[in-house]
Design a protein around this motif. Structure first.
Motif, short mmCIF file in Angstrom:
data_model
loop_
_atom_site.label_atom_id
_atom_site.label_comp_id
_atom_site.label_asym_id
_atom_site.label_seq_id
_atom_site.Cartn_x
_atom_site.Cartn_y
_atom_site.Cartn_z
N GLU A 340 0.84 -1.20 0.00
CA GLU A 340 0.00 0.00 0.00
C GLU A 340 0.87 1.25 0.00
O GLU A 340 2.08 1.18 0.27
N ASN A 343 0.89 6.34 3.28
CA ASN A 343 -0.20 6.90 4.08
C ASN A 343 -1.23 5.82 4.40
O ASN A 343 -1.66 5.65 5.54
N GLU A 346 0.11 3.21 6.91
CA GLU A 346 0.14 3.68 8.29
C GLU A 346 -1.27 3.69 8.88
O GLU A 346 -1.48 3.23 10.00
N ILE A 347 -2.22 4.17 8.11
CA ILE A 347 -3.59 4.26 8.60
C ILE A 347 -4.15 2.87 8.88
O ILE A 347 -4.73 2.60 9.94
N GLU A 350 -2.38 0.98 11.80
CA GLU A 350 -2.76 1.59 13.06
C GLU A 350 -4.15 1.11 13.48
O GLU A 350 -4.38 0.73 14.63
N ASP A 370 -9.56 9.06 17.01
CA ASP A 370 -10.01 10.44 16.73
C ASP A 370 -10.43 10.60 15.27
O ASP A 370 -10.01 11.54 14.57
N VAL A 371 -11.21 9.64 14.79
CA VAL A 371 -11.77 9.74 13.44
C VAL A 371 -13.26 9.43 13.52
O VAL A 371 -13.77 9.07 14.59
N THR A 375 -15.36 6.13 8.95
CA THR A 375 -13.98 5.95 8.48
C THR A 375 -13.44 4.61 8.96
O THR A 375 -12.75 3.90 8.22
N TYR A 378 -14.91 1.86 6.92
CA TYR A 378 -14.24 1.81 5.62
C TYR A 378 -12.90 1.13 5.75
O TYR A 378 -12.55 0.26 4.95
N ARG A 379 -12.10 1.51 6.76
CA ARG A 379 -10.78 0.91 6.96
C ARG A 379 -10.91 -0.59 7.23
O ARG A 379 -10.10 -1.38 6.76
N ARG A 382 -11.30 -2.39 4.06
CA ARG A 382 -10.02 -2.48 3.35
C ARG A 382 -9.13 -3.55 3.98
O ARG A 382 -8.45 -4.31 3.28
N ASP B 111 -19.93 -0.21 -0.69
CA ASP B 111 -19.34 1.09 -0.34
C ASP B 111 -20.35 2.23 -0.35
O ASP B 111 -19.96 3.40 -0.39
N ASN B 114 -19.87 4.40 2.67
CA ASN B 114 -18.54 5.01 2.59
C ASN B 114 -18.53 6.14 1.57
O ASN B 114 -17.94 7.20 1.79
N TRP B 117 -20.28 9.11 3.00
CA TRP B 117 -19.50 9.73 4.09
C TRP B 117 -18.36 10.59 3.53
O TRP B 117 -18.23 11.76 3.83
N PHE B 118 -17.50 9.99 2.70
CA PHE B 118 -16.31 10.71 2.27
C PHE B 118 -16.68 11.88 1.35
O PHE B 118 -16.12 12.98 1.48
N LYS B 142 -13.06 15.54 9.61
CA LYS B 142 -11.80 16.21 9.91
C LYS B 142 -11.07 16.37 8.56
O LYS B 142 -10.53 15.42 8.03
N ASP B 159 -10.16 12.54 7.43
CA ASP B 159 -9.56 11.59 8.38
C ASP B 159 -8.29 10.95 7.80
O ASP B 159 -8.07 9.75 7.90
N ARG B 160 -7.48 11.75 7.13
CA ARG B 160 -6.21 11.38 6.54
C ARG B 160 -6.34 10.56 5.26
O ARG B 160 -5.32 10.14 4.71
N HIS B 161 -7.56 10.33 4.79
CA HIS B 161 -7.73 9.60 3.53
C HIS B 161 -7.88 10.62 2.41
O HIS B 161 -8.77 11.47 2.44
N ARG B 190 -8.39 5.62 -5.42
CA ARG B 190 -9.19 4.64 -6.17
C ARG B 190 -10.55 5.25 -6.50
O ARG B 190 -11.19 5.85 -5.63
#
Lengths: 428, 362
Positions: A340, A343, A346-347, A350, A370-371, A375, A378-379, A382, B111, B114, B117-118, B142, B159-161, B190
């Motif tokens: 991957e 970024n 790491e996500i 974690e 803190d998300v 999210t 979704y993670r 994945r 999705d 998802n 949301w995004f 965020k 959220d960093r994505h 993607r």
């Protein structure tokens, strides 16, 4: 370990000297036919020349002390000669003098010679040569003042007495240095015995030095600042080894708080990793943990505090005990994660680690990270795409947990070696 | 008519008063008596009732339409009453002007949430109509590194994505064949799917359009939006004539052509230089503009009220003025015959005026 009283001192030797501190009080003045103050005045006025002559002569006669006239050694010899002449002048003038500074100077010179590994005979011969030079000068001055033979004899006694006194100061300093070195040697050998698990040798050393082997011991690995010039000031109960790149200190576990105070107070210390109390037979393990803690702090895997309490980082110390195995497991279990983007890697790692540790719901994990909960969902989708059924295998789950627990802090600290290794494998 | 009626009335009453006084004087009445009859005749036949019959209907119509959020001068009422065609700018008339999400199409059906949301989270940073519509799909997340790319869309991290929302070809997705405007969504590099937004049609727009048609006013729908989207909205509200991909100049040309064919054309929309408002017989726009008729908003439901009120005002005036004139003339004759004293003549005139005003305002 406990020391006997007469070995408790660990000084430079400046305070342990002859009881005589006043040269002038050692002689009964005889009746002289010329004022000695006049002789002293003439001698003092020629101090610079005489000092230079003595320094050049010693450097010429004693090859060990040779060097340029502008060098530091020349300057030191000159300073000693100047001090001795000043002391002689004071003695000739008959006033009350405090020769403690001059005594300290010559004692330190003896101490320094021992520390440098020189034979004491070198500095003694240098002193004798200087004495000859001084006597020659004094005799010339006395003759110039028409001093009688009796006066000359008296002055000779004064000079001899002074030289003898200074010779004693040198010997005292030299002996003190030898005593300290002997003690340090015992400390180092004891630490070596501790760390090499040589119980028999340890007890032999303890018996030799009249020490009691403690039941529990603390081992600290100390990294000094780059510009540290002063050594760590050990306590009498410490065992020290100055093996680069770190200093190792071992001490009785009852002395832990005192050791911590000294480590915190020493500005020359960058970091010190301190083990928890272990049986003395496990000192080698404690040493290994402390050194590993310093490495982990340097890598950013654990916080780089000044004092690292190894007990607080037991998990990371344990997880990083087999770095080669970790690397191999990483390549074997995480290839799709390694593929991957940085970024995303790491996500996802974690998030996976938090789930493996807590098995919490999406909202709870979201709060920890803190998300938003969506999210996390979704993670999680994945992650399931990357790992598939592996996450249902208990053995794999245990391995993943430990692997990520060890690796995620490394990655966050900027260690890219796992990914570089993976890329190299892919390109092959 | 509005300016001339009172003038005619004044002239007629003056003439009647003079003639009556003269006749009585020639007939041997005393000068005092002849003068009184002359004054009574003038008062009884005065233009006051005519004025009321002429003005009050217009005032009443303006009051009525003001209660429906419409403001116009009296001079514009006849124009509004005469309209037979009205060109409506799609945005704000038959629609609310805001967009709504009409379809969410993720590439992977799992999705759906998802995607909402995004896309929703990121578009909170967008200030255009499409972004505002998509933003209603979710709460604000965020956001970091948000950047609007002119002509394409918006990108940033949620959220960093990394996320992008914008033109389908920019994102790399195929737009579904749907009415409305489509945006593509990308997450973590993607393609994720598409979201389609469309017009929010006013709940009673088709009723209002039908009422206009009943009043003999043919609606035409015009928009800068595509033909397909404009046709779709028109079909939803019952408007069959439409003009898509129409900029202001094209709308102005269309209106000119309609007028050249004899239509009386109104335009409802935001006025623009060289635009349709300048070529229409009546320009209707928001209060913040210099349109001839302004409304609180461009809701098509206000238009039937405008047309109806304007026509009723004119019809009432057409009926009241002649009747009032006859009544004033009859009063004048009675006064000329000496049957009304001056006070009575004044009272009769006031009564006739109030009566005319009441009928005109009803």
């Amino acid at each position: 370990m406990e020391h006997t009283n007469d070995q408790r001192e660990n000084k430079s030797g400046a305070e342990d000297r002859s009881a005589e501190g006043n040269v002038s009080g050692a002689h009964a003045w005889r009746e002289v036919d010329v004022p000695l103050s006049a002789l002293a005045h003439d001698l003092q006025s020629q101090t610079a020349r005489i000092t230079e002559q003595i320094a050049a002569g010693i450097q010429s006669a004693v090859s060990t002390y040779s060097g340029p006239s502008t060098g530091k050694r020349h300057w030191l010899i000159g300073m000693a000669a100047r001090a001795a002449i000043g002391q002689l002048v004071a003695a000739l003038e008959g006033g009350a003098i405090n020769s403690r500074k001059v005594d300290d100077l010559f004692a330190k010179m003896g101490y320094g010679e021992a520390t440098d590994g020189h034979e004491i005979s070198l500095i003694i011969s240098a002193l004798d040569r200087a004495a000859i030079d001084i006597w020659d000068e004094v005799r010339v001055i006395a003759v110039a003042h028409d001093a009688s033979a009796a006066t000359l004899s008296h002055i000779s006694e004064v000079v001899q007495s002074q030289i003898t006194h200074l010779r004693e100061q040198i010997r005292t300093g030299y002996s003190e240095a030898q005593r300290v070195e002997a003690n340090a040697s015992i400390h180092t050998r004891t630490l070596d015995a501790l760390l090499s698990r040589s119980q028999i040798q340890l007890y032999e050393l303890a018996a030799e030095a009249h020490w009691r082997v403690p039941q529990q011991i603390i081992v600290a690995s100390v990294a000094r600042t780059d510009d540290a010039v002063t050594p760590f000031a050990p306590d009498s109960s410490d065992y020290l080894s100055n093996a680069a790149p770190h200093l190792t200190v071992a001490t009785d576990a009852v002395n832990l708080s005192d050791l911590l105070d000294r480590l915190r107070a020493d500005p020359a210390i960058a970091h010190a990793a301190v083990s928890w109390a272990v049986p003395t037979k496990d000192a080698a393990d404690a040493h290994r943990w402390a050194r590993r803690a310093l490495d982990l702090a340097r890598q950013g895997i654990i916080p780089a505090d000044k004092i690292l309490d190894c007990a607080e980082h037991r998990t990371q110390l344990w997880l990083h005990s087999e770095p080669t195995l970790r690397r191999q497991l990483c390549q074997e279990l995480l290839p799709r994660l390694l593929a991957e983007t940085p970024n995303s890697r790491e996500i996802l790692s974690e998030t996976l680690l938090v789930w493996l540790e807590t098995r919490d719901s999406a909202p709870a994990i979201a709060a920890r990270l803190d998300v938003h909960p969506q999210t996390v969902r979704y993670r999680w989708k994945r992650i399931n795409e990357l790992f598939g059924d592996a996450l249902h295998d208990p053995e794999t789950v245990v391995q993943l947990t430990m692997l990520l627990k060890a690796s995620v802090p490394m990655w966050k600290a900027g260690d890219q070696s796992d990914f570089e290794r993976f890329q190299a494998e892919v390109e092959r | 008519m509005s300016r001339s009626v009172p003038l005619v009335g004044v002239l007629a009453s003056l003439t009647g008063g003079l003639v009556a006084g003269l006749v009585w004087a020639l007939a041997g009445s005393s000068p005092h008596h002849a003068t009184a009859i002359g004054i009574a005749t003038f008062l009884a036949g005065s233009a006051l009732p005519l004025l009321a019959a002429d003005r009050v209907p217009l005032w009443a119509a303006r009051r009525t339409v003001r209660r429906h959020g419409i403001t116009l001068s009296a001079e514009m009422l006849p124009v509004a009453a005469s309209l037979d065609t009205i060109v409506l700018d799609k945005d704000g008339t038959v629609t609310t002007g805001a967009l709504r999400v009409i379809s969410v199409d993720p590439l992977d059906p799992r999705d759906d949430q998802n995607l909402r949301w995004f896309a929703g989270a990121l578009t909170h940073a967008s200030d255009d109509r499409v972004g505002r519509a998509v933003a209603r799909l979710s709460s604000r997340g965020k956001l970091t590194n948000v950047e609007v790319v002119d002509g394409q869309g918006v990108r940033g991290s949620v959220d960093r994505h990394p996320v992008r929302v914008g033109a389908p070809q920019w994102v790399g997705v195929t737009a579904p064949a749907l009415i409305g405007r489509c945006v593509g969504v990308e997450v973590d590099g993607r393609p994720f799917g598409t979201i389609t937004v469309g017009d929010s049609i006013r709940p009673k727009a088709n009723e209002s359009v039908e009422r206009l048609r009943t009043l003999g006013v043919e609606p035409v729908l015009a928009s800068t939006d595509s033909d397909a989207n404009t046709r779709h909205v028109g079909a939803e509200v019952g408007i069959t004539r439409f003009l898509g991909f129409a900029d202001p100049a094209m709308m102005a040309t269309e209106i000119s052509e309609l007028r050249a064919r004899g239509s009386r054309v109104g335009y409802v929309g935001v006025p623009a230089t060289g635009g349709p408002a300048e070529t229409a017989d009546l320009a209707i726009g928001p209060h913040s503009t210099a349109a001839q008729v302004t409304m609180d908003d461009l809701d098509v439901g206000r238009l039937p009220v405008l047309v109806t009120s304007a026509r009723r005002a004119l019809a009432r005036r057409r009926a009241m003025v002649p009747a009032t004139a006859v009544g004033a003339a009859a009063l004048g004759l009675v006064a000329a015959l000496g049957l009304l004293s001056v006070p009575l003549a004044a009272i009769a005139t006031v009564a006739l005026t109030l009566l005319a005003g009441a009928f005109a305002a009803s």
